[in-house]
Scaffold this motif. Structure first.
Motif, PDB file in Angstrom:
ATOM      1  N   GLU A 194       0.856  -1.173   0.000  1.00 36.14           N
ATOM      2  CA  GLU A 194       0.000   0.000   0.000  1.00 36.14           C
ATOM      3  C   GLU A 194       0.903   1.237   0.000  1.00 36.14           C
ATOM      4  OE1 GLU A 194      -0.321  -2.238   2.572  1.00 36.14           O
ATOM      5  OE2 GLU A 194      -2.283  -3.182   2.304  1.00 36.14           O
ATOM      6  N   GLU A 197      -0.591   3.815   4.252  1.00 39.15           N
ATOM      7  CA  GLU A 197      -1.413   3.055   5.199  1.00 39.15           C
ATOM      8  C   GLU A 197      -1.567   3.867   6.472  1.00 39.15           C
ATOM      9  OE1 GLU A 197      -1.569  -0.991   7.912  1.00 39.15           O
ATOM     10  OE2 GLU A 197       0.325  -0.290   7.063  1.00 39.15           O
ATOM     11  N   GLU A 219      -2.323  -4.513  -4.465  1.00 42.90           N
ATOM     12  CA  GLU A 219      -2.038  -3.580  -3.377  1.00 42.90           C
ATOM     13  C   GLU A 219      -2.833  -2.299  -3.582  1.00 42.90           C
ATOM     14  OE1 GLU A 219      -0.518  -4.307  -0.744  1.00 42.90           O
ATOM     15  OE2 GLU A 219       0.786  -6.013  -1.233  1.00 42.90           O
ATOM     16  N   ASP A 220      -3.108  -1.600  -2.479  1.00 47.01           N
ATOM     17  CA  ASP A 220      -3.944  -0.401  -2.520  1.00 47.01           C
ATOM     18  C   ASP A 220      -3.107   0.866  -2.668  1.00 47.01           C
ATOM     19  OD1 ASP A 220      -6.101  -2.099  -2.006  1.00 47.01           O
ATOM     20  OD2 ASP A 220      -5.893  -1.845   0.165  1.00 47.01           O
ATOM     21  N   GLN A 223      -4.934   3.229   2.110  1.00 49.37           N
ATOM     22  CA  GLN A 223      -5.756   2.365   2.951  1.00 49.37           C
ATOM     23  C   GLN A 223      -5.821   2.976   4.344  1.00 49.37           C
ATOM     24  OE1 GLN A 223      -4.373  -1.442   4.975  1.00 49.37           O
ATOM     25  NE2 GLN A 223      -5.438  -2.302   3.204  1.00 49.37           N
ATOM     26  N   ASP A 240      -7.206  -1.798  -4.794  1.00 50.03           N
ATOM     27  CA  ASP A 240      -8.140  -0.680  -4.666  1.00 50.03           C
ATOM     28  C   ASP A 240      -7.383   0.639  -4.756  1.00 50.03           C
ATOM     29  OD1 ASP A 240     -10.265  -2.512  -4.101  1.00 50.03           O
ATOM     30  OD2 ASP A 240      -9.524  -2.636  -2.030  1.00 50.03           O
ATOM     31  N   ASP A 243      -9.009   2.312  -0.028  1.00 51.77           N
ATOM     32  CA  ASP A 243      -9.649   1.284   0.787  1.00 51.77           C
ATOM     33  C   ASP A 243      -9.964   1.914   2.140  1.00 51.77           C
ATOM     34  OD1 ASP A 243      -9.579  -0.909   2.920  1.00 51.77           O
ATOM     35  OD2 ASP A 243      -9.595  -2.104   1.098  1.00 51.77           O
ATOM     36  N   ASP A 245     -12.739   2.079   5.792  1.00 52.84           N
ATOM     37  CA  ASP A 245     -13.778   1.484   6.634  1.00 52.84           C
ATOM     38  C   ASP A 245     -14.963   2.433   6.766  1.00 52.84           C
ATOM     39  OD1 ASP A 245     -11.836  -0.433   6.899  1.00 52.84           O
ATOM     40  OD2 ASP A 245     -11.393   0.013   9.008  1.00 52.84           O
ATOM     41  N   SER A 259      -8.395   1.906  -9.832  1.00 47.97           N
ATOM     42  CA  SER A 259      -7.900   0.551  -9.571  1.00 47.97           C
ATOM     43  C   SER A 259      -7.536  -0.069 -10.902  1.00 47.97           C
ATOM     44  CB  SER A 259      -8.967  -0.297  -8.881  1.00 47.97           C
ATOM     45  OG  SER A 259      -8.609  -1.667  -8.913  1.00 47.97           O
ATOM     46  N   ASP A 268     -13.076   1.181  -2.224  1.00 53.57           N
ATOM     47  CA  ASP A 268     -13.547  -0.079  -1.646  1.00 53.57           C
ATOM     48  C   ASP A 268     -13.972   0.145  -0.209  1.00 53.57           C
ATOM     49  OD1 ASP A 268     -13.724  -3.124  -1.799  1.00 53.57           O
ATOM     50  OD2 ASP A 268     -12.481  -2.821  -0.025  1.00 53.57           O
ATOM     51  N   ASP A 270     -14.806  -1.450   3.423  1.00 58.00           N
ATOM     52  CA  ASP A 270     -14.544  -2.614   4.256  1.00 58.00           C
ATOM     53  C   ASP A 270     -15.680  -2.854   5.249  1.00 58.00           C
ATOM     54  OD1 ASP A 270     -12.158  -3.212   3.059  1.00 58.00           O
ATOM     55  OD2 ASP A 270     -10.927  -2.121   4.498  1.00 58.00           O
TER      56      ASP A 270
END
Length: 473
Positions: A194, A197, A219-220, A223, A240, A243, A245, A259, A268, A270
């Protein structure tokens, strides 16, 4: 005679080698007028520095540098609070084994300003201790084999402002796992995992480029668990693009989130919130505002286990190369899609199991709402023509649980196809119809007639609605 000359030569060479004048240089210690401790590094290859004085200022001049060749010794080890580094030269650790650092941060509120090069055979800038507050401002290059800038859980409010290049060959350009991390990128971030991150309460503005090294798969680009990302530049991943949440993703008119892989999403969603500190729980609400360009196998997609509600506002372009531009999870509910301005959707739209809504508001062009079907999935789903009247509707055909309609805007005719929607609202008229009632106004053969002058509201029909099973295809 020859042996005697050889012995003399060896003695001279030994004396020369151990002459202090030819030893590795050191950074000179001094004190500013106000009493601030300082270290001035004016020569290349100066020996490693470890210093625990608070408010220390380290200045590495252009053409100068600090070098370590051993992973057990950071080139620059910052152990005090409020220490500041200004590097116009080179700070490096050449050891390629794991756990070697160019700069190790062991205190709070370190401030690193780099216009030169910070490089490591492992990690370039690593937080090993302290409570938080590190700030890195880069206009030069920060290069590493693994993470280029790294701080872990418990180290809060790390900040990176980049106008140059931060690159990792095998790891992440930025790994900022402490709460409240912040990134402002005007330059280039390149990663081998990523690219960025982060975890909880993350904030990012990207005006530059975030992408993976060539040949890196699955790999993103970015994220993180929760927070906000605002994008005016390019964010690209092979799995992605972004990415997340929960929180906010806003992609502005010049922004591109892509992507490049076969299975990922531009954005994306989660199913769980995981900040690495608190207990894992289901993800909370997410808002996605797109004014630019989002592309992937799915432009916006969700993990099959996701349950959170999602609000999508699109005035830009969403491209789903797999056929689905937006694909929420089957159990995902109470989500909305607002289409406005120059909205373009290339692919189907699939909602989940909740009571979902599509809002059509002040479109800026003629054409189609989506180059596919907008499927509401399970639940009581509605379409609201926010800035349009019933008189703007040109056609409304209901057949085989599918509605095909067209309406007139200031820019011409717009059409769309829907499945599993049972309520149709018109904001200008403040009126609501069920599917059969609205269809009857355009087809006299329908079983439920509608008086020409009286809209039949859904409540007056006893809550008639058609809830179809979700179909894909």
């Amino acid at each position: 005679m020859m042996n005697r000359l050889t012995a003399v030569s060896v003695a001279l060479l030994s004396a020369f080698a151990f002459n202090p004048a030819h030893a590795a240089p050191t950074c000179a210690s001094s004190t500013a007028i106000d009493g601030t401790p300082m270290l001035i590094c004016a020569e290349p290859g100066s020996v490693p520095v470890s210093d625990s004085r608070d408010a220390l200022q380290v200045q590495v001049q252009a053409g100068a540098g600090i070098t370590s060749t051993n992973r057990n010794t950071a080139a620059l080890d910052l152990r005090g609070a409020g220490q500041q580094v200004s590097n116009a030269g080179r700070i490096e650790n050449t050891d390629t084994r794991n756990n070697g650092y160019a700069i190790a941060v062991n205190g709070a509120n370190a401030n690193i300003v780099n216009s030169g090069v910070i490089s490591s055979g492992d990690r370039a800038i690593e937080v090993l201790g302290g409570t938080g507050g590190m700030r890195v401002e880069n206009t030069g290059e920060i290069l590493a084999r693994r993470q280029a800038v790294r701080s872990l859980e418990g180290f809060e409010n790390a900040e990176v402002i980049n106008h140059g290049l931060i690159e990792s060959r095998d790891g992440r350009a930025l790994q900022l796992r402490g709460d409240g991390a912040r990134v402002i990128n005007h330059g280039t971030l390149i990663g081998g995992e990523e690219v960025v991150e982060a975890r909880g309460n993350f904030y990012m503005e990207n005006y530059g480029t975030v992408l993976l090294r060539d040949g890196i798969n699955d790999e993103d680009g970015v994220q993180f668990a929760s927070g906000e990302i605002h994008n005016w530049g390019l964010i690209q991943g092979s799995d992605d693009g972004v990415d997340i949440d929960e929180g906010l993703v806003r992609n502005y008119a010049t922004g591109r989130i892509i992507s490049t892989g076969d299975t990922g999403s531009g954005v994306d969603i989660d199913p769980e919130f995981d900040n690495g500190v608190d207990p894992i729980r289901p993800s909370g609400p997410l808002t996605i505002i797109n004014e630019g360009y989002i592309e992937g196998p799915r432009a916006i997609g969700a993990d099959p286990a996701a349950q959170s509600n999602v609000d999508i506002i699109n005035s830009g372009t969403l491209v789903g190369r797999s056929g689905a531009a937006i694909e929420l999870a089957p159990g995902q509910g109470d989500s909305t899609l607002t289409l406005t301005g120059g909205s373009e959707i290339f692919g189907d739209v699939f909602f989940g199991a909740g009571n979902d809504g599509v809002f059509i508001d002040s479109l800026g062009a003629a054409g189609v709402l989506s180059a596919g079907v907008i499927d509401g999935g399970l639940g009581i789903n509605s379409v609201r023509f926010v800035s349009y009247a019933l008189s703007d509707l040109l056609s409304f055909v209901y057949e085989d649980e599918r509605v095909e309609l067209s309406f007139m805007t200031a820019f011409g005719k717009v059409s769309g196809a829907f499945r599993n929607f049972s309520q149709w609202d018109f904001g200008v008229d403040d009126a609501r119809f069920d599917t059969l009632t609205l269809a009857s106004r355009f087809d006299g053969s329908n079983a439920v007639p509608a008086p020409a002058t009286l809209p039949l509201l859904l409540g007056a029909l006893g809550g008639l609605c058609l809830v179809g099973l979700r179909r894909r295809g």
